[in-house]
Write a protein that holds these residues in place. Structure first.
Motif, PDB file in Angstrom:
ATOM      1  N   LEU A 134      -4.689  -8.428   4.345  1.00 37.86           N
ATOM      2  CA  LEU A 134      -5.600  -8.492   3.215  1.00 37.86           C
ATOM      3  C   LEU A 134      -6.778  -9.437   3.411  1.00 37.86           C
ATOM      4  O   LEU A 134      -7.754  -9.353   2.680  1.00 37.86           O
ATOM      5  CB  LEU A 134      -4.827  -8.830   1.941  1.00 37.86           C
TER       6      LEU A 134
ATOM      7  N   GLN B 292       0.815  -1.206   0.000  1.00 37.37           N
ATOM      8  CA  GLN B 292       0.000   0.000   0.000  1.00 37.37           C
ATOM      9  C   GLN B 292       0.855   1.266   0.000  1.00 37.37           C
ATOM     10  O   GLN B 292       0.622   2.153  -0.818  1.00 37.37           O
ATOM     11  CB  GLN B 292      -0.974  -0.048   1.177  1.00 37.37           C
TER      12      GLN B 292
ATOM     13  N   ASP C  62      -8.494   5.253  -3.812  1.00 37.91           N
ATOM     14  CA  ASP C  62      -8.600   5.318  -5.273  1.00 37.91           C
ATOM     15  C   ASP C  62      -9.478   4.195  -5.827  1.00 37.91           C
ATOM     16  O   ASP C  62      -9.023   3.393  -6.635  1.00 37.91           O
ATOM     17  CB  ASP C  62      -7.211   5.162  -5.923  1.00 37.91           C
TER      18      ASP C  62
ATOM     19  N   TRP D 251      -6.234   0.128  12.229  1.00 32.66           N
ATOM     20  CA  TRP D 251      -6.393   0.635  10.868  1.00 32.66           C
ATOM     21  C   TRP D 251      -6.867  -0.490   9.962  1.00 32.66           C
ATOM     22  O   TRP D 251      -6.250  -1.539   9.893  1.00 32.66           O
ATOM     23  CB  TRP D 251      -5.038   1.184  10.374  1.00 32.66           C
TER      24      TRP D 251
ATOM     25  N   LYS E 192      -8.437  -3.884  -2.450  1.00 32.89           N
ATOM     26  CA  LYS E 192      -8.243  -3.461  -1.060  1.00 32.89           C
ATOM     27  C   LYS E 192      -7.135  -2.424  -0.949  1.00 32.89           C
ATOM     28  O   LYS E 192      -7.242  -1.478  -0.167  1.00 32.89           O
ATOM     29  CB  LYS E 192      -7.947  -4.671  -0.178  1.00 32.89           C
ATOM     30  N   ILE E 193      -6.063  -2.613  -1.723  1.00 34.32           N
ATOM     31  CA  ILE E 193      -4.984  -1.616  -1.719  1.00 34.32           C
ATOM     32  C   ILE E 193      -5.528  -0.278  -2.226  1.00 34.32           C
ATOM     33  O   ILE E 193      -5.261   0.784  -1.663  1.00 34.32           O
ATOM     34  CB  ILE E 193      -3.828  -2.068  -2.638  1.00 34.32           C
ATOM     35  N   LEU E 194      -6.302  -0.339  -3.308  1.00 36.07           N
ATOM     36  CA  LEU E 194      -6.867   0.885  -3.875  1.00 36.07           C
ATOM     37  C   LEU E 194      -7.805   1.550  -2.866  1.00 36.07           C
ATOM     38  O   LEU E 194      -7.787   2.772  -2.698  1.00 36.07           O
ATOM     39  CB  LEU E 194      -7.616   0.579  -5.179  1.00 36.07           C
ATOM     40  N   ALA E 195      -8.604   0.727  -2.183  1.00 35.19           N
ATOM     41  CA  ALA E 195      -9.538   1.275  -1.202  1.00 35.19           C
ATOM     42  C   ALA E 195      -8.779   1.929  -0.052  1.00 35.19           C
ATOM     43  O   ALA E 195      -9.147   3.007   0.418  1.00 35.19           O
ATOM     44  CB  ALA E 195     -10.470   0.190  -0.681  1.00 35.19           C
ATOM     45  N   ALA E 196      -7.704   1.275   0.387  1.00 34.11           N
ATOM     46  CA  ALA E 196      -6.920   1.828   1.486  1.00 34.11           C
ATOM     47  C   ALA E 196      -6.276   3.145   1.078  1.00 34.11           C
ATOM     48  O   ALA E 196      -5.948   3.976   1.919  1.00 34.11           O
ATOM     49  CB  ALA E 196      -5.845   0.835   1.926  1.00 34.11           C
ATOM     50  N   SER E 197      -6.076   3.345  -0.223  1.00 30.49           N
ATOM     51  CA  SER E 197      -5.470   4.586  -0.698  1.00 30.49           C
ATOM     52  C   SER E 197      -6.510   5.577  -1.193  1.00 30.49           C
ATOM     53  O   SER E 197      -6.161   6.636  -1.683  1.00 30.49           O
ATOM     54  CB  SER E 197      -4.487   4.282  -1.833  1.00 30.49           C
TER      55      SER E 197
ATOM     56  N   ARG F  47       2.270  -4.054 -18.536  1.00 34.19           N
ATOM     57  CA  ARG F  47       2.316  -5.230 -17.663  1.00 34.19           C
ATOM     58  C   ARG F  47       3.368  -6.217 -18.126  1.00 34.19           C
ATOM     59  O   ARG F  47       3.757  -6.248 -19.281  1.00 34.19           O
ATOM     60  CB  ARG F  47       0.942  -5.885 -17.630  1.00 34.19           C
TER      61      ARG F  47
ATOM     62  N   TYR G 171       2.311   1.842  -3.411  1.00 34.70           N
ATOM     63  CA  TYR G 171       1.292   2.283  -4.366  1.00 34.70           C
ATOM     64  C   TYR G 171       1.096   3.787  -4.230  1.00 34.70           C
ATOM     65  O   TYR G 171       1.072   4.522  -5.222  1.00 34.70           O
ATOM     66  CB  TYR G 171      -0.030   1.552  -4.124  1.00 34.70           C
ATOM     67  N   LEU G 172       0.998   4.256  -2.981  1.00 35.99           N
ATOM     68  CA  LEU G 172       0.808   5.689  -2.734  1.00 35.99           C
ATOM     69  C   LEU G 172       1.971   6.497  -3.300  1.00 35.99           C
ATOM     70  O   LEU G 172       1.764   7.488  -3.999  1.00 35.99           O
ATOM     71  CB  LEU G 172       0.709   5.941  -1.223  1.00 35.99           C
TER      72      LEU G 172
ATOM     73  N   ILE H  63       1.338  -6.137 -10.536  1.00 45.27           N
ATOM     74  CA  ILE H  63      -0.107  -6.036 -10.732  1.00 45.27           C
ATOM     75  C   ILE H  63      -0.687  -4.850  -9.962  1.00 45.27           C
ATOM     76  O   ILE H  63      -1.652  -4.230 -10.384  1.00 45.27           O
ATOM     77  CB  ILE H  63      -0.817  -7.359 -10.355  1.00 45.27           C
ATOM     78  N   ILE H  64      -0.073  -4.498  -8.844  1.00 47.54           N
ATOM     79  CA  ILE H  64      -0.578  -3.373  -8.063  1.00 47.54           C
ATOM     80  C   ILE H  64      -0.195  -2.038  -8.719  1.00 47.54           C
ATOM     81  O   ILE H  64      -0.949  -1.083  -8.692  1.00 47.54           O
ATOM     82  CB  ILE H  64      -0.014  -3.426  -6.619  1.00 47.54           C
TER      83      ILE H  64
ATOM     84  N   ILE I 270      -7.286  -8.245 -14.433  1.00 45.33           N
ATOM     85  CA  ILE I 270      -6.528  -8.765 -13.293  1.00 45.33           C
ATOM     86  C   ILE I 270      -6.634 -10.281 -13.310  1.00 45.33           C
ATOM     87  O   ILE I 270      -7.630 -10.835 -12.840  1.00 45.33           O
ATOM     88  CB  ILE I 270      -7.082  -8.270 -11.959  1.00 45.33           C
TER      89      ILE I 270
ATOM     90  N   ASP J 170      -6.973  -8.407  -3.626  1.00 40.10           N
ATOM     91  CA  ASP J 170      -5.844  -7.671  -3.040  1.00 40.10           C
ATOM     92  C   ASP J 170      -5.771  -6.255  -3.598  1.00 40.10           C
ATOM     93  O   ASP J 170      -5.627  -5.286  -2.868  1.00 40.10           O
ATOM     94  CB  ASP J 170      -4.518  -8.383  -3.338  1.00 40.10           C
ATOM     95  N   LYS J 171      -5.860  -6.179  -4.921  1.00 38.22           N
ATOM     96  CA  LYS J 171      -5.669  -4.864  -5.541  1.00 38.22           C
ATOM     97  C   LYS J 171      -6.779  -3.900  -5.143  1.00 38.22           C
ATOM     98  O   LYS J 171      -6.512  -2.740  -4.829  1.00 38.22           O
ATOM     99  CB  LYS J 171      -5.582  -4.983  -7.058  1.00 38.22           C
TER     100      LYS J 171
ATOM    101  N   ASP K 168      -8.330 -14.344  -9.205  1.00 42.73           N
ATOM    102  CA  ASP K 168      -9.332 -13.732  -8.335  1.00 42.73           C
ATOM    103  C   ASP K 168      -8.717 -13.151  -7.072  1.00 42.73           C
ATOM    104  O   ASP K 168      -9.121 -12.098  -6.596  1.00 42.73           O
ATOM    105  CB  ASP K 168     -10.387 -14.772  -7.933  1.00 42.73           C
ATOM    106  N   ALA K 169      -7.713 -13.848  -6.544  1.00 45.92           N
ATOM    107  CA  ALA K 169      -7.098 -13.393  -5.302  1.00 45.92           C
ATOM    108  C   ALA K 169      -6.401 -12.055  -5.530  1.00 45.92           C
ATOM    109  O   ALA K 169      -6.502 -11.139  -4.710  1.00 45.92           O
ATOM    110  CB  ALA K 169      -6.107 -14.427  -4.785  1.00 45.92           C
ATOM    111  N   ALA K 170      -5.692 -11.941  -6.658  1.00 49.29           N
ATOM    112  CA  ALA K 170      -4.985 -10.696  -6.952  1.00 49.29           C
ATOM    113  C   ALA K 170      -5.976  -9.551  -7.124  1.00 49.29           C
ATOM    114  O   ALA K 170      -5.696  -8.414  -6.760  1.00 49.29           O
ATOM    115  CB  ALA K 170      -4.135 -10.850  -8.209  1.00 49.29           C
TER     116      ALA K 170
ATOM    117  N   ALA L 131      -8.662  -1.428   5.951  1.00 50.79           N
ATOM    118  CA  ALA L 131      -8.768  -0.908   4.591  1.00 50.79           C
ATOM    119  C   ALA L 131      -9.968   0.002   4.433  1.00 50.79           C
ATOM    120  O   ALA L 131     -11.065  -0.317   4.863  1.00 50.79           O
ATOM    121  CB  ALA L 131      -8.866  -2.063   3.597  1.00 50.79           C
ATOM    122  N   GLY L 132      -9.787   1.150   3.821  1.00 51.86           N
ATOM    123  CA  GLY L 132     -10.896   2.029   3.531  1.00 51.86           C
ATOM    124  C   GLY L 132     -11.236   2.996   4.655  1.00 51.86           C
ATOM    125  O   GLY L 132     -12.112   3.825   4.505  1.00 51.86           O
TER     126      GLY L 132
END
Lengths: 276, 291, 448
Positions: free
Chosen positions: B254, A123, C111, B39, C104-109, A223, A126-127, A214-215, C93, C101-102, C96-98, B41-42
């Protein structure tokens, strides 16, 4: 004495044979399986395929955008490796050769990079990448991978520089060479084996990394190849043959590249004998 | 020499320092800072003091098992793995007829990405159609169906075997270093009548101290990142038999959406790694020149 | 003396320059239009006066995914129809797992993509994080669309009166069986669990492996059976299997089902069931190694695919409901709006409406053997002819009276992730069913 020698020699060959089998076996098994049908893989896992069908391979190329990913992987791996070797070569040289204030701190900080768990970096990275405007760009991946290779290259290169006798540089200085000249003209050439091995490590890192690829990207334009493999492992997918074919397509170029690069390392090995 | 080159030293270090800041420093700060928060996610992090750490050390059996496995794997990798690689390098350095072939082939499993290796072993060790059980069956035991990755008695060993013998990186590092040893050293030893075994033991090995130390650090710490092969083969199971800290961190972040707690495990992992690295650096006196 | 130095320096410098220049061209040649991503080629109709609104959409339905074809077709047809108003920027993507993950990362940021598939707990993350827009207003404005989705499907994705996602499919899941093996064993699909168990025994006696189970990945085929065992076990079991996010797994129904599953894993399945992935289980059935597999209609296409099954295998396959005349029936979570501006929200809604409306449902049925949520969408004659099992499974589904959901759709995602570690533990006897149930409860409590 002679018995001992013979025993040692038998042990030696046994060890080499075992290592070769362990390394080659899985690879050959997948290679064979990539020509088989699903039924053959499941019933006759050790046998020869009934015929060498390439349909698995054509299928693999149809399902995933492999060729596009290929080009990207080549670009990312080559520049990720060159950039890494250049930057880390310079840093490792200075850290291996000179004493200065803050060196210990710097080494400790760099060592840290070996330890940060990848999952915890997803994360934040990514930021960072997004903020720098590098999201979904090959240069973003190149920079990130250059950074991922930081600790390994640093360790390999600095430990190599340590084996170079100081006299070599001192005589260069006496001849009036500058700092930069000494590094690029004296140190670099005799460090080829070190750069070769660090380069191989870095290349493989760039070639194989999946999670961050992928992230940090979104379009197929940026890719890389490891992602292609996952096109065959989706939920409710069950065709082993195609999956193995795709695996081979991803693996074989890296093996070829390694064999080619290795010759560089080998020529470096010969050059290495000169020093001292 | 140092004073004269101060500017150059800075110039040579600067790009790497910048790289470190971009790739790692930001992550480190976030990681460390949020390890004291709740903390997910989201949502935004909320400071909760040492709560994460207290829970970690007092009330988390999965964490304890993961940490223990991680320690065992680091120990195995920094000893057995390095020893195998070193031994193989010394054998190859004799440059007998097979050396190029063996060196290339040994690298194969390391060239392939972790996920692909995991998949490969998963199929090789499949109890039903995998190559290993098929071979055993060929030798008579027709009903043999050991479930290597899911049986408690073999799971840990099977996972370990997917990386422990594959020390090609160690081998090529050491080979490069051996090549740098001056030919004259061998010759004088041979003139003194030393056997090749003795030359290896008393002359070559001590010269490799720095690089072996480096290999120990690199191999050991690689176990602090090991995740994809385990996820692909056992997923940490059966139970938590093959769970390690990276997987635990991944799952907590995750799957449980618990980024704060996950990052406190991350801080623990970094702390453990630092101790390991410092220990090795002192043990092998890395950083000091040869002789 | 100086030349070689400059040479080296120049080479390195040019390498750097090149690296930088790649970065420069990287973004420029990435228009990433949906047409391109969907490989449709055409799709850009007459140039509209206004530039189309761009919306981002991530999909895991690519590659060998069972729904890849339907996804491609849906996007293609959407572009043909609305390409000049809305441009869907598709991100593929694989895995399914990826995907989870992605997101959730986007949500945490912060975006989140404009259109999000809310599966595997993503809907919870977006709802709790206040990152999604409910559909209520959109649905009220368009009664036709509302009718096409149906009240049940809407209700299944409603929380506190807000419709957070639109379901794109109904999962009616029974199990497939090998008619030939059933005949040889002298059995028919079981109507009670006792009969189910005795069927297993008879199949085994006839020399067949009864069940294609798996405990790896998300333990899909095993958990379908587990859900059926719980769901058919009285009112409490039925209630459990229809509750979102159960926190207490320590129930008699769960424990009973786990004990039964332990039995199945020990005696009535393939040797590789422990740790097996979906591919192993699917192949065990399709290659004629096992007599039954629990799975949904999207698998039907595989039975006549020569790469996956032997010639004529589709003729041997029958479909059945679970004992007690019951069936798993789940509405998918479907699509959510993650868009943050009014324009992109409307565009996202348009895309989702297309995918979940009658057109989208028809495409899903024809290209992916996916059950529509609306009863108005019926399989075409061509489809019926191609996949007779499809018709059979619809008939079987209509006859059933008791319905419950899949475990994956009700439990927290970290519980779904835990099965692969817990089943082997149960099978090895390292933990009793009671202990596993307790552990599941603890895991559910960890979810944040």
């Amino acid at each position: 004495m002679r018995m001992l020698k013979k025993g040692l020699s038998v042990l030696k060959y046994g060890f080499v044979l075992l290592i070769v089998l362990l390394s080659l076996g899985p690879f050959l098994w997948v290679l064979l399986a990539s020509f088989k049908t699903n039924a053959e893989i499941l019933t006759n896992s050790l046998g020869w395929p009934s015929s060498f069908r390439f349909s698995n391979y054509t299928m693999a190329f149809k399902i995933a955008p492999i060729s596009r990913f290929y080009i990207n992987s080549v670009i990312v791996a080559i520049f990720g490796t060159l950039l890494n070797l250049l930057l880390l070569g310079m840093a490792a040289y200075v850290l291996a050769r000179f004493q200065f204030r803050g060196k210990k701190l710097l080494m400790a900080a760099f060592s840290l990079s070996l330890l940060i768990p990848g999952a915890a970096m997803l994360q934040p990275l990514y930021l960072t990448v997004n903020t720098l405007g590098l999201y979904d760009k090959l240069i973003g991946l190149i920079i990130v991978y250059t950074g991922f290779g930081l600790p390994v290259s640093l360790y390999i290169l600095s430990s190599y520089f340590l084996t170079i006798p100081k006299e070599m540089e001192e005589s260069a200085y006496l001849d009036g060479a500058s700092f930069i000249q000494t590094f690029f003209r004296i140190i670099l050439p005799i460090s080829k084996p070190g750069f070769g091995t660090a380069g191989v490590m870095q290349f493989l890192l760039c070639w194989n990394e999946f999670q961050f690829a992928i992230i940090l990207t979104t379009g197929n334009q940026s890719r890389t190849l490891p992602l292609a493999l996952y096109y065959f492992k989706s939920q409710f997918a069950s065709d082993y043959g195609v999956m193995f074919a795709a695996t081979m397509v991803v693996i074989i170029p890296s093996i070829v590249v390694y064999i080619l690069l290795q010759e560089q390392v080998v020529s470096g090995l010969a050059a290495g004998a000169v020093k001292g | 020499m140092v004073r004269k080159n101060k500017g150059y030293i800075a110039l040579f270090l600067l790009p790497t320092v910048a790289l470190f800041i971009i790739v790692y420093a930001v992550s480190l700060v976030i990681l460390f800072g949020t390890s004291f928060t709740e903390w997910s996610a989201g949502r935004s992090p909320v400071f909760n003091g040492l709560a994460n750490y207290i829970q970690l050390f007092t009330d988390d059996s999965d964490f304890r098992k993961s940490a223990l496995n991680t320690v065992i794997w680091v120990a195995l990798q920094s000893t057995v793995h390095v020893a195998i690689g070193t031994l193989f390098a010394i054998i190859l350095s004799m440059k007998q007829f097979y050396w190029k072939f063996a060196r290339t082939v040994y690298m194969f499993p390391n060239i392939i990405s972790g996920a692909a290796v995991g998949m490969l072993f998963l199929c090789m060790l499949n109890p039903d159609f995998g190559a290993v059980n098929s071979i055993v069956r060929m030798f008579g035991n027709a009903d043999y169906s050991q479930n290597w990755f899911m049986d408690y008695s073999t799971a840990f060993l099977s996972v370990t075997m997917t990386w422990l013998p594959y020390a090609a990186v160690v081998t090529i590092l050491i080979l490069a270093e051996i090549a740098a040893i001056p030919e004259s050293l061998y010759e004088s030893a041979r003139i003194d009548g030393a056997s090749s075994f003795k030359i290896n033991l008393y002359i070559i090995l001590p010269m490799l101290r720095n690089i072996i130390g480096t290999c120990v650090i690199l191999s050991g710490t690689s176990m602090l990142q090991k995740m994809d092969i385990i996820l692909m083969t056992t997923g940490g199971g059966p139970g938590n038999e093959t769970m390690n800290l990276p997987i635990y961190i991944y799952k907590t972040a995750l799957m449980d959406n618990n980024f704060g707690y996950s990052n406190s495990v991350g801080v623990f992992l970094i702390g453990f790694g630092l101790i390991f690295v410092l220990l090795c650096r002192n043990l092998f006196r890395i950083g000091s020149s040869q002789n | 003396m100086k030349k070689p130095l400059y040479k080296t320096g120049l080479t390195l410098a040019s390498a750097l320059l090149l690296a930088v220049s790649i970065s420069a061209c990287g973004p420029d040649n990435s228009p990433k239009s949906s047409e391109e991503a969907a490989n449709s080629g055409s799709g850009n109709a007459t140039p509209a006066a206004k530039a189309p609104v761009k919306i981002s959409y991530l999909t895991f339905r690519v590659g060998t995914h069972a729904s890849a074809k339907m996804e491609e077709e849906q996007i293609k047809q959407f572009n043909e129809k609305y390409g000049d108003e809305v441009e869907v920027v598709v991100e593929e993507i694989p895995s399914d797992a990826a995907y989870v993950d992605k997101i959730k990362i986007l949500a945490a940021s912060g975006d989140v993509p404009d259109v999000v598939m809310g599966k595997d707990g993503i809907n919870d993350v977006l709802i709790k994080g206040n990152l999604a827009t409910p559909f209520n207003d959109y649905l009220d404005k368009d009664p036709e669309w509302k009718a096409a989705i149906g009240d049940d499907a809407i209700a299944s994705n409603t929380r506190d009166g807000k419709v957070w996602s639109i379901s794109d499919q109904k999962q009616n899941i029974g199990y497939f069986y090998n008619k030939e093996m059933f005949e040889k064993a002298g059995i028919k699909p079981a109507e009670t669990w006792d009969e189910f168990m005795s069927n297993n025994e008879k199949l085994k006696a006839a020399g067949f492996v009864p069940l294609a189970l798996m405990t790896g990945e998300n333990a899909w085929t095993s958990n379908l059976l587990l859900a059926a065992m719980i769901g058919t076990n009285g009112e409490n079991g039925k209630a459990f299997m229809n509750t979102l996010h159960p926190t207490d797994f320590n129930t008699p129904e769960m424990i009973q089902a786990l004990n039964m599953m332990k039995d199945l894993l020990a005696k009535y399945t393939t040797k590789d069931a422990l740790g097996a992935g979906y591919a192993n289980a699917a192949n065990a059935f399709s290659q004629g190694k096992a007599a039954m597999i629990a799975n949904g209609p999207w698998m039907i296409g595989d039975f006549s695919d020569p790469a996956k099954s032997s010639e004529g295998f589709d003729k041997k396959v029958g479909v059945a409901a679970y004992p007690n005349n019951s069936l798993i029936s789940t509405y998918e979570v479907g699509y959510m709006i993650g868009a943050q501006t009014p324009e992109t929200r409307d565009a996202a809604e348009k895309f989702i409406k297309f995918k979940t409306g009658l057109e989208g449902q028809t495409i899903a049925l024809e290209y992916g053997n996916v059950m529509p949520v609306s009863s108005e969408v019926q399989p075409s004659d061509a489809l019926k002819e191609k996949y007779p099992i499809m018709v059979e499974s619809i008939t079987v589904a209509q006859k059933t009276q008791l319905h419950y959901r899949t475990l994956d759709s009700i439990v927290y995602p970290n519980v779904t992730d835990a099965w692969k570690n817990l089943y082997p533990k149960l099978a090895a006897g390292r933990a009793t069913a009671e202990e596993i149930a307790k552990e599941l409860t603890e895991i559910a409590a960890k979810n944040k």
